[in-house]
Design an enzyme around this catalytic site. Sequence first.
Site, short mmCIF file in Angstrom:
data_model
loop_
_atom_site.label_atom_id
_atom_site.label_comp_id
_atom_site.label_asym_id
_atom_site.label_seq_id
_atom_site.Cartn_x
_atom_site.Cartn_y
_atom_site.Cartn_z
N ARG A 1 0.81 -1.22 0.00
CA ARG A 1 0.00 0.00 0.00
C ARG A 1 0.85 1.27 0.00
O ARG A 1 0.54 2.21 -0.72
CB ARG A 1 -1.04 0.00 1.12
N THR A 2 1.91 1.32 0.78
CA THR A 2 2.71 2.55 0.80
C THR A 2 3.38 2.77 -0.56
O THR A 2 3.41 3.87 -1.09
CB THR A 2 3.76 2.49 1.93
N LYS B 1 22.49 -9.72 -3.77
CA LYS B 1 23.85 -10.22 -4.07
C LYS B 1 24.89 -9.59 -3.18
O LYS B 1 26.08 -9.75 -3.39
CB LYS B 1 24.18 -9.91 -5.53
N ARG C 1 12.03 2.38 1.97
CA ARG C 1 11.45 1.65 3.12
C ARG C 1 12.51 0.65 3.55
O ARG C 1 13.06 -0.08 2.72
CB ARG C 1 10.17 0.94 2.67
N HIS D 1 7.72 7.00 10.36
CA HIS D 1 7.01 6.79 9.10
C HIS D 1 6.35 8.14 8.80
O HIS D 1 5.16 8.32 9.02
CB HIS D 1 5.97 5.68 9.28
#
Lengths: 312, 429
Positions: A57-58, A85, A107, A135
């Site tokens: 959603r974000t 990697k 994020r 946030h």
Amino acid sequence: MWKRKDLLGLKELSIDEINMILDTAVPMKDIIKRTIKKVPTLRGRSMVTLFYEPSTRTRTSFEMAAKYLSADTSSLTVATSSVAKGETLIDTGRTIEVMGADVIVIRHESAGAPHLLAQSVVARVINAGDGMHEHPTQGLLDLFTMREKKGDLSNLKVAILGDILHSRVARSNIWGLTKFGAEVRVVGPSTLLPGEFKKMGVQVFHNVEEALRGVDVVNVLRLQKERQKKGLLPSLREYAKIFGLDQKRLSLAKPDALVMHPGPMNRGVEIMPDVYDSTQSVVDEQVTNGVAVRMAILYLLMGGGTGNEIIN
Amino acid sequence: MRLLIKGGRIIDPANNLDSIGDVLIVDGKIAEISENIEVQVNKTVDAEGMIVTPGLIDMHVHFREPGYEHKETIATGTRAAAAGGFTSVACMPNTNPINDNQAVCSLIKQKAKEEGVVKVFPIGAVTKGSQGEELAEIGELKEAGVVALSDDGKPISNGEIMRRALEYAQMFNLTIISHAEDLNLAVGGFMHEGYVSTVLGLRGIPSAAEETMVARDIILAELTGSPLHIAHLSTAGSVRMARDAKARGLMVTAEATPHHFTLTDEAVVGYHTATKVNPPLRSSSDRDAILAGLKDGTIDVIATDHAPHAREEKEVEYAYAPNGMVGLETAVPLVVSQLINQGILTWSEAIAKLTVNPARILGLPLGTLSIGSTADVTIIDPQQEAVVDTAKFQSMGKNSAFSGWKLQGWPICTIVDGQIVMQSGKILA
């Protein structure tokens, strides 16, 4: 004019800066309501989302915000990137930057990761949630929703209910609301709510009934089910019984109190289905407002003015 | 070979000496100390206005050889020590392989002999592989030359093993150095648990993680009658327990690091990974307790816990960065700026914690300017001011939280066995 390079948290923002974002989000919301949801404001600009944690959603909210403003978007998730990697965050950020990204939305499960990235790249960095730290866009959309529904933030009494300790949403809400002078009450089990939060200027409760009495807003947080396995809770059943928001508890708040939730919800755990479905719930509007607030932030960070001119 | 150090303030806590005068070194030994020595010498060092002390001893460093030579080698580590005014260091065994056997110990000693600038004394592991399960071959380690035992970096979680280690090491006159940490309480933590960790959203390590183990180890030291040295004390509770143990006559000694007596958890704001250390930087009240412990003698030793890491290892998210900070090249100016100039310690008290006290704990015949003793000497300019520039460090590790700090009181000359190995920041060996 917006002067800050990055948006990393609400703690460091001034009231004027927060107001600028919220004011800019108002005309942005109008764009979303139009039939043709697109303006050319950020045409030729690019935004990359760099998500080290899954969040549909974000990320989608940021992508839609950018697209409504005609910016180009790309997304990088950890599973498909060179991070898997062993590439470092700094290297990944610089690679994205030299590809031409104007804004990187990150994020990350580790608090402070956006700060590290922001110091390492010239591109603008937006924190889309870092560990248990902040946030900010969620905090801003919550403020926007409260201001839209209740007007002046300074007179509000807001209860934040749930796992406060691990919640970046709670921290961003606390910094934002206390700056405006709102009364903030945090409530949750003692294992998920240490007393240190008092020093952030909030009242700490472990009894839901006491905390909800007379509040204008109840912001319910998602409970991570793994907390029980880590010994912080005896069971989800007991949590729901003692801390879950049901109609009876909600009735202690003001009759027109808002019910908010950053989603996704565990219905029947932190919030009961009838509360979520009630007219007091503004969860869907939060989602819409999230797009508007993110449009405002993208616009301001990419050199925009107040936002009023873009809808003409 | 005759070397004369002229006109310095000579401070030798081992001999209660604090006076202006000359020090004559002949063939690597302290030959004479008096007000004015006039003899033919090969070289004279003008020490007027300077502090002349026994060579400083850092009993807690991490040189990464063997195994992690990209972080530090014995060659670079000893150069850093010399630059910092240290003439002797004791290196912890958490190399790869772990120094839990004669072969590794011999390698370290051989490397130190061939490439070292200062003296290196290996500390052996208490348990095999520092796994905390079986005792290492402590007798053989003693034969190979270890001066103490520690699983530093890891606690010995099993109380029974710790008890037996204390008992067994006693036969060889080896002190066990405790890394006090309850891993269950500390697990998942990246910094001190408190208000700052709450705001930063970094999982905290409670003070209790250290204090419960300090308590256990003091109880076991009492049970066994063995000496116990507690490494890098960081909390007020640990200081209090060490003080009580000493008052009860137990053979408990303790050390604190310059970063713990200087910084608090506020330094973590901004997520600079140089501040990520274990034990973590604590609260201001913990730091105050450490200062009090230094002042009243509860804390016997100042040790750096010098922990170099490669730049790329620290240039990562805070949670992923390894613990540790380099310390050898900033220890003296931090002691001068933070302790002596602030009136916490006298020069003599501070020098004792860097010379005779660590020498006693490790059983070394060093840390003194007694006539006939080895001529390890450090000269400090108490007035010199300089900004910490990590780019100029001799250490390969640049991970210092003090980068850019302006500090006063720098070492200007380091003499090992009568040979000048550092002068005015230049390594001469």
